[in-house]
Write a protein that holds these residues in place. Structure first.
Motif, PDB file in Angstrom:
ATOM      1  N   ASP A 123      -7.206  -0.629  -4.243  1.00 35.15           N
ATOM      2  CA  ASP A 123      -7.445  -1.671  -5.366  1.00 35.15           C
ATOM      3  C   ASP A 123      -5.998  -2.174  -5.992  1.00 35.15           C
ATOM      4  O   ASP A 123      -6.147  -2.682  -7.262  1.00 35.15           O
ATOM      5  CB  ASP A 123      -8.257  -1.139  -6.371  1.00 35.15           C
ATOM      6  N   ASN A 124      -5.039  -1.823  -5.287  1.00 34.10           N
ATOM      7  CA  ASN A 124      -3.705  -2.479  -5.696  1.00 34.10           C
ATOM      8  C   ASN A 124      -3.728  -4.008  -5.361  1.00 34.10           C
ATOM      9  O   ASN A 124      -3.872  -4.403  -4.616  1.00 34.10           O
ATOM     10  CB  ASN A 124      -2.638  -1.780  -4.536  1.00 34.10           C
TER      11      ASN A 124
ATOM     12  N   VAL B  52      -4.353  -8.471   2.288  1.00 30.61           N
ATOM     13  CA  VAL B  52      -5.369  -8.358   3.482  1.00 30.61           C
ATOM     14  C   VAL B  52      -5.573  -6.871   3.586  1.00 30.61           C
ATOM     15  O   VAL B  52      -4.714  -6.103   3.797  1.00 30.61           O
ATOM     16  CB  VAL B  52      -4.424  -8.848   4.524  1.00 30.61           C
ATOM     17  N   LYS B  53      -6.766  -6.520   3.350  1.00 29.80           N
ATOM     18  CA  LYS B  53      -7.587  -5.197   3.732  1.00 29.80           C
ATOM     19  C   LYS B  53      -8.307  -5.291   5.030  1.00 29.80           C
ATOM     20  O   LYS B  53      -9.413  -5.300   5.004  1.00 29.80           O
ATOM     21  CB  LYS B  53      -8.238  -5.010   2.478  1.00 29.80           C
ATOM     22  N   ASP B  54      -7.373  -5.039   6.119  1.00 29.84           N
ATOM     23  CA  ASP B  54      -7.942  -5.136   7.414  1.00 29.84           C
ATOM     24  C   ASP B  54      -8.451  -3.855   7.520  1.00 29.84           C
ATOM     25  O   ASP B  54      -8.220  -2.811   6.905  1.00 29.84           O
ATOM     26  CB  ASP B  54      -7.192  -5.617   8.607  1.00 29.84           C
TER      27      ASP B  54
ATOM     28  N   TYR C 231       0.779  -1.308   0.162  1.00 29.23           N
ATOM     29  CA  TYR C 231       0.012  -0.153   0.047  1.00 29.23           C
ATOM     30  C   TYR C 231       0.775   1.297  -0.042  1.00 29.23           C
ATOM     31  O   TYR C 231       0.718   2.098  -0.565  1.00 29.23           O
ATOM     32  CB  TYR C 231      -0.873  -0.118   1.321  1.00 29.23           C
ATOM     33  N   MET C 232       2.132   1.030   0.796  1.00 30.82           N
ATOM     34  CA  MET C 232       2.953   2.345   0.717  1.00 30.82           C
ATOM     35  C   MET C 232       3.477   2.700  -0.550  1.00 30.82           C
ATOM     36  O   MET C 232       3.695   3.902  -0.904  1.00 30.82           O
ATOM     37  CB  MET C 232       3.869   1.938   1.974  1.00 30.82           C
ATOM     38  N   LYS C 233       3.792   1.429  -1.219  1.00 29.08           N
ATOM     39  CA  LYS C 233       4.377   1.697  -2.766  1.00 29.08           C
ATOM     40  C   LYS C 233       3.421   2.430  -3.683  1.00 29.08           C
ATOM     41  O   LYS C 233       3.494   3.373  -4.477  1.00 29.08           O
ATOM     42  CB  LYS C 233       4.727   0.318  -3.174  1.00 29.08           C
ATOM     43  N   ASP C 234       2.113   1.792  -3.761  1.00 29.76           N
ATOM     44  CA  ASP C 234       1.074   2.612  -4.357  1.00 29.76           C
ATOM     45  C   ASP C 234      -0.383   2.568  -3.584  1.00 29.76           C
ATOM     46  O   ASP C 234      -1.081   1.705  -3.252  1.00 29.76           O
ATOM     47  CB  ASP C 234       0.763   1.487  -5.498  1.00 29.76           C
ATOM     48  N   THR C 235      -0.640   3.971  -3.066  1.00 26.64           N
ATOM     49  CA  THR C 235      -1.436   4.205  -2.039  1.00 26.64           C
ATOM     50  C   THR C 235      -2.903   4.132  -2.780  1.00 26.64           C
ATOM     51  O   THR C 235      -3.621   5.080  -3.006  1.00 26.64           O
ATOM     52  CB  THR C 235      -1.290   5.484  -1.332  1.00 26.64           C
ATOM     53  N   ARG C 236      -3.251   2.971  -3.119  1.00 23.46           N
ATOM     54  CA  ARG C 236      -4.607   2.818  -3.624  1.00 23.46           C
ATOM     55  C   ARG C 236      -5.154   1.283  -3.062  1.00 23.46           C
ATOM     56  O   ARG C 236      -4.339   0.307  -3.037  1.00 23.46           O
ATOM     57  CB  ARG C 236      -4.646   2.451  -5.122  1.00 23.46           C
TER      58      ARG C 236
ATOM     59  N   LEU D 103      -6.163   3.944   7.483  1.00 26.00           N
ATOM     60  CA  LEU D 103      -5.038   4.377   6.733  1.00 26.00           C
ATOM     61  C   LEU D 103      -5.302   5.101   5.386  1.00 26.00           C
ATOM     62  O   LEU D 103      -4.926   6.260   5.288  1.00 26.00           O
ATOM     63  CB  LEU D 103      -3.825   3.493   6.585  1.00 26.00           C
ATOM     64  N   ASP D 104      -6.048   4.243   4.568  1.00 27.29           N
ATOM     65  CA  ASP D 104      -6.447   4.750   3.351  1.00 27.29           C
ATOM     66  C   ASP D 104      -7.263   6.100   3.302  1.00 27.29           C
ATOM     67  O   ASP D 104      -7.328   7.015   2.696  1.00 27.29           O
ATOM     68  CB  ASP D 104      -7.104   3.370   2.419  1.00 27.29           C
TER      69      ASP D 104
END
Length: 77
Positions: free
Chosen positions: A23-24, A29-31, A16-21, A37-38
């Motif tokens: 839908d990456n 895990v999308k906890d 996520y930190m590399k590509d802040t989306r 954070l998003d």
């Protein structure tokens, strides 16, 4: 990122930190912590302050490029 060792939550955060989306496709895990954070990242990106920061970064980059030209530093150095 070469290594995929570690917890799925940590790997998802790093992706996520590399590509802040969210839908990456690398995020496994999308906890609730990542979702929160998003939300915060999206809020910051939409703010006027973030726009000012982006412009400041651009100005510094342009200024650095101009300084290189003035002192004759090539791009390959």
């Amino acid at each position: 990122m070469a290594s995929k060792n570690g917890s799925k939550e940590l790997m998802s955060l790093l992706q996520y930190m590399k590509d802040t989306r969210l839908d990456n496709s690398e995020i496994k895990v999308k906890d609730e912590r990542l979702i929160e954070l998003d939300r915060i990242v999206s809020e910051v990106k939409e703010s006027e302050e973030w726009e000012a920061v982006e412009m400041n970064i651009l100005e510094v980059g342009i200024s650095n490029g101009e300084m290189k030209k003035l002192v004759g530093v090539s791009e390959n150095t």
